[in-house]
Design a protein around this motif. Structure first.
Motif, mmCIF file in Angstrom:
data_model
loop_
_atom_site.group_PDB
_atom_site.id
_atom_site.type_symbol
_atom_site.label_atom_id
_atom_site.label_comp_id
_atom_site.label_asym_id
_atom_site.label_seq_id
_atom_site.Cartn_x
_atom_site.Cartn_y
_atom_site.Cartn_z
ATOM 1 N N ARG A 51 42.555 32.959 48.025
ATOM 2 C CA ARG A 51 44.291 32.608 47.044
ATOM 3 C C ARG A 51 43.386 30.829 46.203
ATOM 4 N NH1 ARG A 51 48.749 29.269 45.658
ATOM 5 N NH2 ARG A 51 50.012 30.220 45.029
ATOM 6 N N ALA A 52 43.026 29.985 46.979
ATOM 7 C CA ALA A 52 42.154 29.362 46.382
ATOM 8 C C ALA A 52 41.477 29.691 45.246
ATOM 9 C CB ALA A 52 40.744 28.453 47.538
ATOM 10 N N ASN A 53 40.194 31.021 45.557
ATOM 11 C CA ASN A 53 39.651 31.331 44.072
ATOM 12 C C ASN A 53 40.821 31.592 42.995
ATOM 13 O OD1 ASN A 53 37.112 30.999 44.635
ATOM 14 N ND2 ASN A 53 37.110 33.206 46.072
ATOM 15 N N ALA A 54 42.095 32.149 43.410
ATOM 16 C CA ALA A 54 42.899 32.790 42.524
ATOM 17 C C ALA A 54 43.806 31.416 41.836
ATOM 18 C CB ALA A 54 43.903 33.775 42.755
ATOM 19 N N VAL A 55 44.053 30.923 42.679
ATOM 20 C CA VAL A 55 44.304 29.653 41.742
ATOM 21 C C VAL A 55 43.321 28.866 40.078
ATOM 22 C CG1 VAL A 55 45.433 27.176 42.424
ATOM 23 C CG2 VAL A 55 46.135 28.752 43.996
ATOM 24 N N ASP A 56 42.056 28.699 41.207
ATOM 25 C CA ASP A 56 40.941 28.113 40.405
ATOM 26 C C ASP A 56 41.003 28.928 39.102
ATOM 27 O OD1 ASP A 56 38.742 25.725 40.841
ATOM 28 O OD2 ASP A 56 37.727 27.988 39.497
ATOM 29 N N MET A 57 40.845 29.947 39.439
ATOM 30 C CA MET A 57 40.432 31.553 37.982
ATOM 31 C C MET A 57 41.721 30.919 36.849
ATOM 32 S SD MET A 57 39.443 34.499 40.236
ATOM 33 C CE MET A 57 37.441 34.940 41.002
ATOM 34 N N VAL A 58 42.917 30.937 37.914
ATOM 35 C CA VAL A 58 43.774 30.452 36.196
ATOM 36 C C VAL A 58 43.802 29.257 35.538
ATOM 37 C CG1 VAL A 58 46.259 30.193 36.499
ATOM 38 C CG2 VAL A 58 45.727 32.335 38.080
ATOM 39 N N GLU A 64 46.705 34.177 32.241
ATOM 40 C CA GLU A 64 48.615 34.184 32.111
ATOM 41 C C GLU A 64 49.428 34.845 33.129
ATOM 42 O OE1 GLU A 64 49.728 34.307 28.091
ATOM 43 O OE2 GLU A 64 49.430 33.170 27.376
ATOM 44 N N ALA A 65 48.591 34.130 34.550
ATOM 45 C CA ALA A 65 49.347 34.889 35.244
ATOM 46 C C ALA A 65 49.738 33.910 36.359
ATOM 47 C CB ALA A 65 48.486 36.384 35.243
ATOM 48 N N GLU A 66 50.382 34.038 37.954
ATOM 49 C CA GLU A 66 50.867 33.455 38.823
ATOM 50 C C GLU A 66 49.365 34.235 40.169
ATOM 51 O OE1 GLU A 66 52.099 31.277 39.860
ATOM 52 O OE2 GLU A 66 53.763 31.481 37.609
ATOM 53 N N PRO A 67 48.992 33.238 40.737
ATOM 54 C CA PRO A 67 47.667 33.057 41.432
ATOM 55 C C PRO A 67 47.760 34.464 42.425
ATOM 56 C CG PRO A 67 48.218 30.828 40.997
ATOM 57 C CD PRO A 67 48.838 31.371 40.196
ATOM 58 N N ASP A 68 49.113 34.452 42.515
ATOM 59 C CA ASP A 68 49.272 35.471 43.593
ATOM 60 C C ASP A 68 49.403 36.844 43.168
ATOM 61 O OD1 ASP A 68 50.169 33.680 46.191
ATOM 62 O OD2 ASP A 68 51.725 33.540 45.612
ATOM 63 N N SER A 69 49.444 36.970 41.483
ATOM 64 C CA SER A 69 49.310 37.862 41.186
ATOM 65 C C SER A 69 48.171 38.722 41.589
ATOM 66 C CB SER A 69 49.203 38.175 39.987
ATOM 67 O OG SER A 69 51.291 38.773 39.833
ATOM 68 N N LEU A 70 47.384 37.643 41.511
ATOM 69 C CA LEU A 70 45.752 37.896 40.721
ATOM 70 C C LEU A 70 45.147 38.449 42.624
ATOM 71 C CD1 LEU A 70 45.612 36.907 38.404
ATOM 72 C CD2 LEU A 70 43.394 36.004 38.898
ATOM 73 N N GLU A 73 46.255 42.258 43.227
ATOM 74 C CA GLU A 73 44.892 42.756 42.655
ATOM 75 C C GLU A 73 44.391 43.416 44.179
ATOM 76 O OE1 GLU A 73 44.961 43.166 38.506
ATOM 77 O OE2 GLU A 73 46.646 41.449 38.681
ATOM 78 N N LYS A 74 43.190 42.152 43.891
ATOM 79 C CA LYS A 74 42.379 41.550 45.205
ATOM 80 C C LYS A 74 42.157 42.540 46.467
ATOM 81 C CE LYS A 74 37.954 39.601 46.243
ATOM 82 N NZ LYS A 74 38.352 39.723 48.040
ATOM 83 N N VAL A 75 43.357 42.313 46.820
ATOM 84 C CA VAL A 75 43.628 42.718 48.287
ATOM 85 C C VAL A 75 44.156 43.746 48.180
ATOM 86 C CG1 VAL A 75 45.302 42.890 49.906
ATOM 87 C CG2 VAL A 75 45.102 41.024 49.183
ATOM 88 N N LEU A 76 44.406 44.848 47.054
ATOM 89 C CA LEU A 76 44.456 46.192 46.871
ATOM 90 C C LEU A 76 42.867 47.088 47.022
ATOM 91 C CD1 LEU A 76 47.295 46.860 44.757
ATOM 92 C CD2 LEU A 76 47.213 47.045 47.280
ATOM 93 N N ALA A 77 42.420 46.192 45.845
ATOM 94 C CA ALA A 77 41.043 46.702 45.913
ATOM 95 C C ALA A 77 40.131 46.410 47.265
ATOM 96 C CB ALA A 77 40.103 45.546 44.822
ATOM 97 N N MET A 78 40.022 45.363 47.703
ATOM 98 C CA MET A 78 39.796 45.755 48.771
ATOM 99 C C MET A 78 39.914 46.360 50.079
ATOM 100 S SD MET A 78 36.934 44.535 50.207
ATOM 101 C CE MET A 78 37.007 42.734 49.319
#
Length: 219
Positions: A51-58, A64-70, A73-78
């Motif tokens: 989640r910290a990664n996603a916040v920084d990436m956004v 144009e997406a919420e960090p939780d969306s990323l 996607e990461k959790v599903l792929a993992m």
């Protein structure tokens, strides 16, 4: 030393997972038109919870997406990855874990990864019976570098910080252990060798060196 327990990080410490994390994050970000480089991953994201990664990436890439969306996607792929296989162990990890267990030390895993990821590792590599407890990212509200995971592990083990040693591979993990009052041994990998490890008790090139260092102080 009055050490009674060794608390291991998971990703990058026990298992060689960072290359796969990089591959998955790269794939997730490609859907938003971002081409994540390995150097960017090394500099900003290796060893940092999702989640910290996603916040920084956004923020960094103006996504144009919420960090939780990323994160989803990461959790599903993992989850798809670990349903088919598991991360390989880092060199010397199995031997060091078994060495400490034979010495009568309590062992724990303290990680920002989800429980299913850790379960895949301990099941595939037949390590589950060696660990007294596992604290995953699912068990805490605040992930590394916050010390909550380490504090919970000590609570479960019934031990004080002075009775524990942590083993980490990243600056975020080291800081989590240090903030919990636990001396930390670090074994950097290719993704984290540039991190600031000034708070570490000792720094090693290989996991087997950790085993030797601890055993010398116990005997």
């Amino acid at each position: 030393m009055s050490i009674k327990a060794i608390l291991f990080d998971h990703d990058g410490t026990l298992v060689d997972s960072e290359p796969e994390h990089f591959r998955i994050w790269r794939k997730v970000l490609s859907g938003y038109g971002v081409d994540l480089s390995e150097q960017q991953y090394r500099d900003h994201y290796a060893g940092v919870p999702s989640r910290a990664n996603a916040v920084d990436m956004v923020s960094r890439f103006s996504i144009e997406a919420e960090p939780d969306s990323l994160v989803r996607e990461k959790v599903l792929a993992m989850s798809d990855f670990i349903s088919r296989t598991s991360f390989p162990l880092m060199p010397g990890a199995r031997e060091t874990v078994r060495r400490f267990h034979a010495l009568g030390l309590q062992l724990a895993i303290v990680t920002g990864s989800g429980q299913e990821v850790v379960t895949a590792t301990t099941r595939t590599h037949s390590l589950l019976s060696l660990f007294a407890t596992v604290v995953s990212g699912d068990d805490v509200q605040r992930n590394k570098p916050h010390p909550e995971g380490y504090l919970l592990a000590m609570q479960r083990l019934g031990l004080s910080a002075k009775e524990c040693l942590a083993v980490e591979d990243t600056e975020a993990g080291l800081n989590a252990a240090a903030e919990a009052g636990i001396d930390c041994l670090v074994v950097p990998n290719d993704m984290s060798m540039h991190h600031d490890f000034s708070r570490a008790r000792e720094k090693f090139a290989r996991m087997d060196e950790v085993g030797e260092w601890v055993e010398r102080r116990l005997l």
